[in-house]
Design a protein around this motif. Structure first.
Motif, PDB file in Angstrom:
ATOM      1  N   HIS A 310     -98.007 -54.153  -4.987  1.00 20.25           N
ATOM      2  CA  HIS A 310     -97.379 -54.308  -3.678  1.00 20.25           C
ATOM      3  C   HIS A 310     -95.955 -54.838  -3.895  1.00 20.25           C
ATOM      4  CE1 HIS A 310    -100.970 -53.850  -0.973  1.00 20.25           C
ATOM      5  NE2 HIS A 310    -101.582 -54.029  -2.137  1.00 20.25           N
ATOM      6  N   SER A 311     -95.226 -55.022  -2.806  1.00 21.34           N
ATOM      7  CA  SER A 311     -93.926 -55.681  -2.881  1.00 21.34           C
ATOM      8  C   SER A 311     -93.738 -56.481  -1.589  1.00 21.34           C
ATOM      9  CB  SER A 311     -92.807 -54.640  -3.055  1.00 21.34           C
ATOM     10  OG  SER A 311     -92.715 -53.764  -1.945  1.00 21.34           O
ATOM     11  N   GLN A 312     -93.109 -57.611  -1.644  1.00 28.53           N
ATOM     12  CA  GLN A 312     -92.290 -58.166  -2.687  1.00 28.53           C
ATOM     13  C   GLN A 312     -92.620 -59.642  -2.846  1.00 28.53           C
ATOM     14  OE1 GLN A 312     -89.716 -60.570  -1.430  1.00 28.53           O
ATOM     15  NE2 GLN A 312     -90.724 -60.226   0.532  1.00 28.53           N
ATOM     16  N   GLY A 313     -92.006 -60.337  -3.840  1.00 30.29           N
ATOM     17  CA  GLY A 313     -92.230 -61.763  -4.024  1.00 30.29           C
ATOM     18  C   GLY A 313     -92.330 -62.224  -5.463  1.00 30.29           C
ATOM     19  N   LYS A 314     -92.490 -61.278  -6.417  1.00 29.78           N
ATOM     20  CA  LYS A 314     -92.642 -61.626  -7.833  1.00 29.78           C
ATOM     21  C   LYS A 314     -93.784 -62.621  -8.035  1.00 29.78           C
ATOM     22  CE  LYS A 314     -87.991 -60.563  -9.474  1.00 29.78           C
ATOM     23  NZ  LYS A 314     -86.905 -60.931 -10.388  1.00 29.78           N
ATOM     24  N   GLU A 315     -94.928 -62.294  -7.432  1.00 26.86           N
ATOM     25  CA  GLU A 315     -96.104 -63.151  -7.540  1.00 26.86           C
ATOM     26  C   GLU A 315     -97.316 -62.321  -7.937  1.00 26.86           C
ATOM     27  OE1 GLU A 315     -95.130 -66.764  -4.427  1.00 26.86           O
ATOM     28  OE2 GLU A 315     -96.284 -65.043  -3.681  1.00 26.86           O
ATOM     29  N   ILE A 316     -98.284 -63.015  -8.547  1.00 21.23           N
ATOM     30  CA  ILE A 316     -99.536 -62.386  -8.968  1.00 21.23           C
ATOM     31  C   ILE A 316    -100.689 -63.179  -8.378  1.00 21.23           C
ATOM     32  CG2 ILE A 316    -100.995 -61.759 -10.930  1.00 21.23           C
ATOM     33  CD1 ILE A 316     -98.387 -61.642 -12.601  1.00 21.23           C
ATOM     34  N   TYR A 317    -101.499 -62.529  -7.515  1.00 24.11           N
ATOM     35  CA  TYR A 317    -102.657 -63.164  -6.903  1.00 24.11           C
ATOM     36  C   TYR A 317    -103.914 -62.744  -7.672  1.00 24.11           C
ATOM     37  CZ  TYR A 317     -99.163 -63.308  -3.170  1.00 24.11           C
ATOM     38  OH  TYR A 317     -98.006 -63.477  -2.468  1.00 24.11           O
ATOM     39  N   TRP A 318    -104.757 -63.696  -8.011  1.00 22.52           N
ATOM     40  CA  TRP A 318    -105.844 -63.417  -8.955  1.00 22.52           C
ATOM     41  C   TRP A 318    -107.223 -63.861  -8.477  1.00 22.52           C
ATOM     42  CZ3 TRP A 318    -108.251 -67.960 -10.177  1.00 22.52           C
ATOM     43  CH2 TRP A 318    -107.482 -69.143  -9.998  1.00 22.52           C
ATOM     44  N   ASN A 319    -107.290 -64.561  -7.349  1.00 20.12           N
ATOM     45  CA  ASN A 319    -108.566 -65.160  -6.936  1.00 20.12           C
ATOM     46  C   ASN A 319    -109.032 -64.571  -5.611  1.00 20.12           C
ATOM     47  OD1 ASN A 319    -106.338 -66.653  -5.580  1.00 20.12           O
ATOM     48  ND2 ASN A 319    -108.060 -67.739  -4.631  1.00 20.12           N
ATOM     49  N   TYR A 320    -110.323 -64.782  -5.310  1.00 18.75           N
ATOM     50  CA  TYR A 320    -110.834 -64.467  -3.982  1.00 18.75           C
ATOM     51  C   TYR A 320    -112.119 -65.250  -3.721  1.00 18.75           C
ATOM     52  CZ  TYR A 320    -112.442 -62.175   0.199  1.00 18.75           C
ATOM     53  OH  TYR A 320    -112.870 -61.938   1.480  1.00 18.75           O
ATOM     54  N   ARG A 321    -112.008 -66.295  -2.908  1.00 16.04           N
ATOM     55  CA  ARG A 321    -113.150 -67.080  -2.417  1.00 16.04           C
ATOM     56  C   ARG A 321    -114.110 -67.509  -3.536  1.00 16.04           C
ATOM     57  NH1 ARG A 321    -114.722 -66.843   3.249  1.00 16.04           N
ATOM     58  NH2 ARG A 321    -113.111 -65.802   4.500  1.00 16.04           N
ATOM     59  N   ASP A 322    -113.569 -67.742  -4.716  1.00 17.27           N
ATOM     60  CA  ASP A 322    -114.342 -68.183  -5.893  1.00 17.27           C
ATOM     61  C   ASP A 322    -115.315 -67.131  -6.407  1.00 17.27           C
ATOM     62  OD1 ASP A 322    -113.079 -70.695  -5.902  1.00 17.27           O
ATOM     63  OD2 ASP A 322    -114.509 -71.484  -4.433  1.00 17.27           O
ATOM     64  N   TYR A 323    -115.138 -65.880  -6.009  1.00 20.89           N
ATOM     65  CA  TYR A 323    -115.946 -64.790  -6.561  1.00 20.89           C
ATOM     66  C   TYR A 323    -115.426 -64.343  -7.929  1.00 20.89           C
ATOM     67  CZ  TYR A 323    -117.809 -64.065  -1.803  1.00 20.89           C
ATOM     68  OH  TYR A 323    -118.406 -64.208  -0.573  1.00 20.89           O
ATOM     69  N   GLU A 324    -114.182 -64.688  -8.243  1.00 19.18           N
ATOM     70  CA  GLU A 324    -113.559 -64.191  -9.480  1.00 19.18           C
ATOM     71  C   GLU A 324    -114.199 -64.829 -10.712  1.00 19.18           C
ATOM     72  OE1 GLU A 324    -111.570 -67.952  -8.382  1.00 19.18           O
ATOM     73  OE2 GLU A 324    -111.970 -66.113  -7.251  1.00 19.18           O
ATOM     74  N   GLY A 371     -90.762 -57.463  -7.347  1.00 22.06           N
ATOM     75  CA  GLY A 371     -89.413 -57.562  -6.807  1.00 22.06           C
ATOM     76  C   GLY A 371     -89.221 -58.646  -5.765  1.00 22.06           C
ATOM     77  N   TYR A 372     -87.955 -58.774  -5.328  1.00 18.47           N
ATOM     78  CA  TYR A 372     -87.553 -59.686  -4.263  1.00 18.47           C
ATOM     79  C   TYR A 372     -86.795 -58.902  -3.208  1.00 18.47           C
ATOM     80  CZ  TYR A 372     -88.446 -64.273  -6.458  1.00 18.47           C
ATOM     81  OH  TYR A 372     -89.027 -65.386  -6.992  1.00 18.47           O
ATOM     82  N   GLY A 373     -86.877 -59.351  -1.958  1.00 17.64           N
ATOM     83  CA  GLY A 373     -86.049 -58.744  -0.928  1.00 17.64           C
ATOM     84  C   GLY A 373     -86.850 -58.315   0.276  1.00 17.64           C
ATOM     85  N   ILE A 374     -86.305 -57.354   1.022  1.00 16.19           N
ATOM     86  CA  ILE A 374     -86.935 -56.816   2.219  1.00 16.19           C
ATOM     87  C   ILE A 374     -87.418 -55.417   1.908  1.00 16.19           C
ATOM     88  CG2 ILE A 374     -86.545 -56.101   4.618  1.00 16.19           C
ATOM     89  CD1 ILE A 374     -84.399 -58.267   4.796  1.00 16.19           C
ATOM     90  N   ASN A 375     -88.656 -55.101   2.307  1.00 17.92           N
ATOM     91  CA  ASN A 375     -89.195 -53.765   2.086  1.00 17.92           C
ATOM     92  C   ASN A 375     -88.626 -52.772   3.100  1.00 17.92           C
ATOM     93  OD1 ASN A 375     -90.995 -54.460  -0.059  1.00 17.92           O
ATOM     94  ND2 ASN A 375     -92.382 -55.375   1.428  1.00 17.92           N
ATOM     95  N   PRO A 376     -88.343 -51.547   2.650  1.00 14.64           N
ATOM     96  CA  PRO A 376     -88.429 -51.046   1.278  1.00 14.64           C
ATOM     97  C   PRO A 376     -87.371 -51.688   0.378  1.00 14.64           C
ATOM     98  CG  PRO A 376     -88.294 -49.232   2.872  1.00 14.64           C
ATOM     99  CD  PRO A 376     -87.943 -50.482   3.600  1.00 14.64           C
ATOM    100  N   LEU A 377     -87.755 -51.979  -0.850  1.00 15.55           N
ATOM    101  CA  LEU A 377     -86.817 -52.554  -1.802  1.00 15.55           C
ATOM    102  C   LEU A 377     -85.690 -51.562  -2.083  1.00 15.55           C
ATOM    103  CD1 LEU A 377     -89.317 -54.176  -4.322  1.00 15.55           C
ATOM    104  CD2 LEU A 377     -87.934 -55.343  -2.587  1.00 15.55           C
ATOM    105  N   PRO A 378     -84.475 -52.060  -2.377  1.00 11.67           N
ATOM    106  CA  PRO A 378     -83.322 -51.168  -2.569  1.00 11.67           C
ATOM    107  C   PRO A 378     -83.458 -50.284  -3.805  1.00 11.67           C
ATOM    108  CG  PRO A 378     -82.727 -53.452  -3.055  1.00 11.67           C
ATOM    109  CD  PRO A 378     -84.095 -53.482  -2.455  1.00 11.67           C
ATOM    110  N   LEU A 379     -82.996 -49.047  -3.680  1.00  9.64           N
ATOM    111  CA  LEU A 379     -83.063 -48.103  -4.785  1.00  9.64           C
ATOM    112  C   LEU A 379     -82.307 -48.616  -6.008  1.00  9.64           C
ATOM    113  CD1 LEU A 379     -83.855 -46.323  -2.283  1.00  9.64           C
ATOM    114  CD2 LEU A 379     -82.801 -44.412  -3.494  1.00  9.64           C
ATOM    115  N   GLU A 380     -81.273 -49.395  -5.768  1.00  6.09           N
ATOM    116  CA  GLU A 380     -80.460 -49.903  -6.872  1.00  6.09           C
ATOM    117  C   GLU A 380     -81.241 -50.819  -7.801  1.00  6.09           C
ATOM    118  OE1 GLU A 380     -79.660 -50.033  -3.657  1.00  6.09           O
ATOM    119  OE2 GLU A 380     -78.086 -48.476  -3.600  1.00  6.09           O
TER     120      GLU A 380
END
Length: 400
Positions: A310-324, A371-380
């Motif tokens: 997904h985008s954006q935020g440069k984050e990684i989510y790894w958990n869910y309600r302790d099912y992981e 990435g960072y920014g507003i979606n859609p992220l810039p082509l650049e």
């Protein structure tokens, strides 16, 4: 100036790329075009002359140094500049530079939509037979949803992209990683310092590069009155003709809230009761064609671990309600270290693909916000994003 009649699917950036123009050149020649959200079929554009790059020969320049700096075949330099040769490079002379030679097949020539994906699949089939392509289902409007398979290992891995329409930048980034993987296999080279031969032996990787093709096309091209859903889409979009912030599918259902993982609680939290650009979870879990396709495909391959891009935020989510499983947190840190992304324990969110995957399989699942920014992220940002995404996915392939 040359004149051009806008065709279906054209955008300013796609037209600029087709005629080797800078986006800014096209806007300058057609200032009215910047004042409307989308080009309309039949409109006339003025195309300014595309000026060739020029260069003044410096002391100690050689064919190799100029070609290497500007990335083109050195033979093309001699073709464009009669009388020039490796033995005759007069300092101070102005020369014409050839077009840059690209080292990747997967690159942007404007926004990346369903037609671009199909074109690139054809190119990949031609150059990389190690990748097997299939159609695993169709969208609400009948567009194919493609899956790629690479590897011969006993364990399956899965990555999907563009579940949210205005997060389409995830699609070409995922396709670039697939290209880099296949190219390295062919050439016997490494990928982000990892050995793809080991990936190929140990795992079978499945990717779904564009899970929401209808929504992606809507974001990039808008709708006209001839579109079968025109009136309802305009209504759901609060009367606006600009769909660039649209996350949902063509039915106004947010596919990120469509999976059977505490779906009722997500509906209550969102509070949306009708189709909308985002956050409407639908009338029931898995009521939308695209969600059903991804759900069934995942059940069919039963992956050992999965990523939804997904985008954006440069984050990684790894958990869910302790099912992981207990190893998920350490894996997320590894992925974050590879990319500079932050590993985050997320609370207060349900019904996402990652949530359902973790709950159903009790295996490591991740949402990676690129990435960072507003979606859609810039082509650049595309090339930098490819490195970030490639670093995450290479580390994902190498987890133990």
């Amino acid at each position: 100036m040359q004149q051009y009649v806008v065709q279906k699917g054209d955008t300013l950036r796609r037209v600029a790329a087709r005629y080797s123009l800078a986006f800014e050149q096209l806007i300058t020649a057609n200032p009215w075009a910047a004042q409307q959200p989308y080009l309309q079929q039949g409109q006339m554009l003025y195309l300014p002359t595309s000026l060739r790059r020029r260069y003044v020969i410096q002391e100690h320049d050689t064919f190799d140094s100029i070609a290497g700096t500007f990335r083109f075949r050195k033979e093309a330099l001699e073709e464009l500049n009669p009388g020039l040769s490796a033995n005759h490079l007069p300092q101070g002379k102005t020369i014409v530079l050839p077009a840059t030679t690209h080292k990747h097949w997967i690159r942007l020539s404007g926004e990346y939509g369903p037609r671009d994906l199909e074109r690139d699949i054809q190119v990949m089939q031609l150059h990389y037979p190690a990748i097997e392509w299939s159609i695993i289902g169709r969208s609400v409007m009948g567009k194919p949803i493609y899956a790629a398979k690479i590897g011969r290992g006993p364990k399956n891995l899965h990555i999907n992209a563009a579940l949210h329409a205005n997060e389409w930048m995830t699609s070409p980034c995922l396709m670039r990683f697939l290209e880099e993987y296949a190219q390295a296999l062919t050439e016997g080279s490494s990928v982000y310092s990892y050995e793809p031969d080991e990936w190929y032996r140990n795992y079978t990787l499945w990717i779904v590069p564009m899970a929401n093709p209808d929504g992606v096309e809507l974001v990039q091209e808008g709708v006209t009155p001839s579109h079968p859903y025109y009136e309802r889409l305009i209504e759901w979009n609060s009367g606006r003709e600009d769909f660039r912030r649209w996350k949902a599918n063509i039915n106004g259902v947010d596919l990120g809230d469509q999976f059977p993982a505490h779906w009722d609680e997500e509906v209550a939290r969102r509070g949306k009761v009708r189709p909308s650009p985002q956050d409407y979870a639908g009338s029931a879990p898995l009521c939308e064609a695209e969600a059903i396709v991804l759900y069934q495909h995942t059940l069919d391959i039963s992956p050992d671990r999965a990523i939804s891009l997904h985008s954006q935020g440069k984050e990684i989510y790894w958990n869910y309600r302790d099912y992981e499983p207990p190893e998920s947190e350490g894996m997320a840190r590894t992925l974050g270290q590879a990319s500079g992304y932050r590993s985050v324990k997320l609370q207060g969110s349900d019904a996402g693909y990652k949530d359902w995957f973790i709950q159903h399989f009790r295996k490591p699942g991740f949402t990676v916000e690129i990435g960072y920014g507003i979606n859609p992220l810039p082509l650049e940002d595309f090339e930098d994003l490819c490195v970030e995404v490639g670093s995450v996915l290479a580390a994902f392939m190498s987890l133990r």
